[in-house]
Design a protein around this motif. Structure first.
Motif, PDB file in Angstrom:
ATOM      1  N   ARG A  26      15.107  51.811  31.049  1.00  0.00           N
ATOM      2  CA  ARG A  26      13.681  51.894  31.365  1.00  0.00           C
ATOM      3  C   ARG A  26      12.907  51.439  30.128  1.00  0.00           C
ATOM      4  O   ARG A  26      13.035  52.030  29.051  1.00  0.00           O
ATOM      5  N   ILE A  27      12.110  50.393  30.264  1.00  0.00           N
ATOM      6  CA  ILE A  27      11.360  49.845  29.137  1.00  0.00           C
ATOM      7  C   ILE A  27      10.203  50.782  28.782  1.00  0.00           C
ATOM      8  O   ILE A  27       9.419  51.167  29.644  1.00  0.00           O
ATOM      9  N   ARG A  28      10.120  51.119  27.497  1.00  0.00           N
ATOM     10  CA  ARG A  28       9.091  52.042  27.031  1.00  0.00           C
ATOM     11  C   ARG A  28       7.929  51.342  26.333  1.00  0.00           C
ATOM     12  O   ARG A  28       6.767  51.624  26.617  1.00  0.00           O
ATOM     13  N   ARG A  29       8.231  50.428  25.394  1.00  0.00           N
ATOM     14  CA  ARG A  29       7.161  49.863  24.568  1.00  0.00           C
ATOM     15  C   ARG A  29       7.671  48.627  23.843  1.00  0.00           C
ATOM     16  O   ARG A  29       8.881  48.393  23.776  1.00  0.00           O
ATOM     17  N   PRO A  30       6.754  47.836  23.286  1.00  0.00           N
ATOM     18  CA  PRO A  30       7.184  46.719  22.437  1.00  0.00           C
ATOM     19  C   PRO A  30       7.908  47.236  21.195  1.00  0.00           C
ATOM     20  O   PRO A  30       7.644  48.347  20.736  1.00  0.00           O
ATOM     21  N   GLN A  31       8.803  46.449  20.686  1.00  0.00           N
ATOM     22  CA  GLN A  31       9.559  46.798  19.478  1.00  0.00           C
ATOM     23  C   GLN A  31       9.658  45.540  18.615  1.00  0.00           C
ATOM     24  O   GLN A  31      10.410  44.632  18.935  1.00  0.00           O
ATOM     25  N   GLY A  32       8.902  45.493  17.555  1.00  0.00           N
ATOM     26  CA  GLY A  32       8.901  44.292  16.737  1.00  0.00           C
ATOM     27  C   GLY A  32       7.773  43.353  17.136  1.00  0.00           C
ATOM     28  O   GLY A  32       6.922  43.677  17.973  1.00  0.00           O
ATOM     29  N   ARG A  33       7.786  42.162  16.551  1.00  0.00           N
ATOM     30  CA  ARG A  33       6.678  41.228  16.730  1.00  0.00           C
ATOM     31  C   ARG A  33       7.053  39.972  17.513  1.00  0.00           C
ATOM     32  O   ARG A  33       6.224  39.080  17.683  1.00  0.00           O
ATOM     33  N   LYS A  34       8.269  39.887  17.974  1.00  0.00           N
ATOM     34  CA  LYS A  34       8.728  38.657  18.616  1.00  0.00           C
ATOM     35  C   LYS A  34       9.033  38.847  20.102  1.00  0.00           C
ATOM     36  O   LYS A  34       9.777  38.069  20.693  1.00  0.00           O
ATOM     37  N   GLY A  35       8.448  39.882  20.696  1.00  0.00           N
ATOM     38  CA  GLY A  35       8.624  40.084  22.120  1.00  0.00           C
ATOM     39  C   GLY A  35       9.716  41.059  22.506  1.00  0.00           C
ATOM     40  O   GLY A  35       9.969  41.273  23.693  1.00  0.00           O
ATOM     41  N   GLU A  36      10.363  41.679  21.523  1.00  0.00           N
ATOM     42  CA  GLU A  36      11.392  42.661  21.837  1.00  0.00           C
ATOM     43  C   GLU A  36      10.758  43.916  22.444  1.00  0.00           C
ATOM     44  O   GLU A  36       9.590  44.233  22.200  1.00  0.00           O
ATOM     45  N   VAL A  37      11.540  44.642  23.235  1.00  0.00           N
ATOM     46  CA  VAL A  37      11.077  45.906  23.813  1.00  0.00           C
ATOM     47  C   VAL A  37      12.107  46.987  23.536  1.00  0.00           C
ATOM     48  O   VAL A  37      13.312  46.718  23.458  1.00  0.00           O
ATOM     49  N   PHE A  38      11.620  48.210  23.391  1.00  0.00           N
ATOM     50  CA  PHE A  38      12.508  49.364  23.257  1.00  0.00           C
ATOM     51  C   PHE A  38      12.645  50.012  24.623  1.00  0.00           C
ATOM     52  O   PHE A  38      11.660  50.183  25.351  1.00  0.00           O
ATOM     53  N   ALA A  39      13.873  50.394  24.984  1.00  0.00           N
ATOM     54  CA  ALA A  39      14.114  50.966  26.307  1.00  0.00           C
ATOM     55  C   ALA A  39      15.045  52.173  26.217  1.00  0.00           C
ATOM     56  O   ALA A  39      15.909  52.243  25.335  1.00  0.00           O
ATOM     57  N   ASP A  40      14.834  53.117  27.132  1.00  0.00           N
ATOM     58  CA  ASP A  40      15.767  54.229  27.294  1.00  0.00           C
ATOM     59  C   ASP A  40      17.001  53.725  28.020  1.00  0.00           C
ATOM     60  O   ASP A  40      16.897  52.966  28.995  1.00  0.00           O
ATOM     61  N   ILE A  41      18.160  54.168  27.584  1.00  0.00           N
ATOM     62  CA  ILE A  41      19.412  53.774  28.229  1.00  0.00           C
ATOM     63  C   ILE A  41      19.666  54.663  29.436  1.00  0.00           C
ATOM     64  O   ILE A  41      19.662  55.888  29.328  1.00  0.00           O
ATOM     65  N   ALA A 104       6.172  47.243  29.845  1.00  0.00           N
ATOM     66  CA  ALA A 104       6.299  48.688  29.684  1.00  0.00           C
ATOM     67  C   ALA A 104       6.344  49.387  31.037  1.00  0.00           C
ATOM     68  O   ALA A 104       5.535  49.108  31.924  1.00  0.00           O
ATOM     69  N   GLY A 105       7.290  50.298  31.195  1.00  0.00           N
ATOM     70  CA  GLY A 105       7.433  51.059  32.431  1.00  0.00           C
ATOM     71  C   GLY A 105       8.362  50.451  33.451  1.00  0.00           C
ATOM     72  O   GLY A 105       8.744  51.116  34.418  1.00  0.00           O
ATOM     73  N   LEU A 106       8.748  49.190  33.262  1.00  0.00           N
ATOM     74  CA  LEU A 106       9.640  48.546  34.227  1.00  0.00           C
ATOM     75  C   LEU A 106      11.085  48.986  34.022  1.00  0.00           C
ATOM     76  O   LEU A 106      11.492  49.382  32.929  1.00  0.00           O
ATOM     77  N   ILE A 107      11.841  48.896  35.090  1.00  0.00           N
ATOM     78  CA  ILE A 107      13.264  49.231  35.071  1.00  0.00           C
ATOM     79  C   ILE A 107      14.090  47.957  34.899  1.00  0.00           C
ATOM     80  O   ILE A 107      13.821  46.948  35.562  1.00  0.00           O
ATOM     81  N   VAL A 108      15.063  48.017  34.004  1.00  0.00           N
ATOM     82  CA  VAL A 108      16.019  46.928  33.848  1.00  0.00           C
ATOM     83  C   VAL A 108      17.209  47.248  34.750  1.00  0.00           C
ATOM     84  O   VAL A 108      17.806  48.327  34.644  1.00  0.00           O
ATOM     85  N   ALA A 109      17.534  46.333  35.651  1.00  0.00           N
ATOM     86  CA  ALA A 109      18.532  46.642  36.668  1.00  0.00           C
ATOM     87  C   ALA A 109      19.407  45.433  36.988  1.00  0.00           C
ATOM     88  O   ALA A 109      19.119  44.308  36.564  1.00  0.00           O
ATOM     89  N   VAL A 110      20.475  45.711  37.711  1.00  0.00           N
ATOM     90  CA  VAL A 110      21.327  44.663  38.273  1.00  0.00           C
ATOM     91  C   VAL A 110      21.551  45.006  39.737  1.00  0.00           C
ATOM     92  O   VAL A 110      21.412  46.167  40.136  1.00  0.00           O
TER      93      VAL A 110
END
Length: 201
Positions: A26-41, A104-110
């Motif tokens: 689950r994406i929480r917020r931006p992480q860094g300056r190049k478009g990375e995001v921090f997510a809960d596993i 932010a808030g989106l789910i990463v899924a397969v």
């Protein structure tokens, strides 16, 4: 007898999503300056991110009209690394903080068909959602209720969130309680400690 091993299931997993998608993060917020995001596993297999290049982004609540009108977004995973109990993800084409903020808030899924393979004695948490729990201590089985969610964050043993006739019941999904698991019949038989069902509602 099967034991619990979760793949692509979050601590509170909604049944409608589990039918089509396996949640990985689950994406929480931006992480860094190049478009990375921090997510809960949300998966027990974070190492599988190294094997997954194509992922999908979808809203966490798929029951709303807006979410239903928004198709899953396919993205390419260009880089990832574990960070402070979560994971940092970098998707191709997401190259700025402002672009990352939109995720932010989106789910990463397969897709469900791509979920991690398990051993024969293991079970995906997503497969438990919608099953009915039966108490079989006595000769006549008693239906406790239907599993609505599974809480993996409560302790070493996941808790089944069961909706019974008297309200919500929390049942540890422990090997010692499990007697039979029939996923095709959507039925789980357990022998529960005396008084457990009276304490939970």
């Amino acid at each position: 007898m099967r034991r619990l091993r979760a793949a692509g299931a979050e601590a509170w997993l909604s049944a409608p999503t589990s039918e089509q998608w396996v949640w990985l993060a689950r994406i929480r917020r931006p992480q860094g300056r190049k478009g990375e995001v921090f997510a809960d596993i949300l998966t027990d297999f974070p190492e599988k991110f190294s094997e997954r290049h194509q992922l999908w982004l979808l809203p966490a609540d798929v029951t709303t009209a807006a979410a239903k009108a928004l198709p899953p977004r396919e993205v390419e995973l260009s880089a990832h690394w574990l960070h402070k109990g979560g994971i940092v993800l970098h998707f191709a084409g997401i190259d700025s903080i402002s672009a990352a903020e939109t995720l932010a808030g989106l789910i990463v899924a397969v897709p469900y068909s791509q979920r991690a393979a398990l051993a024969e004695d293991e079970v995906h948490i997503a497969d438990l959602i919608g099953c009915t729990v039966f108490e079989v201590t006595n000769p006549e089985p008693v239906a406790v209720g239907q599993i609505e969610n599974v809480d993996r964050a409560a302790g070493p043993v996941p808790l089944l969130i069961v909706q019974g006739a008297k309200g919500e019941v929390l049942i540890p999904f422990a090997r010692s309680f499990l007697r039979k698991l029939d996923l095709e019949a959507r039925r789980i038989e357990m022998t529960l400690p005396e008084g457990l069902l009276d304490l939970n509602p």
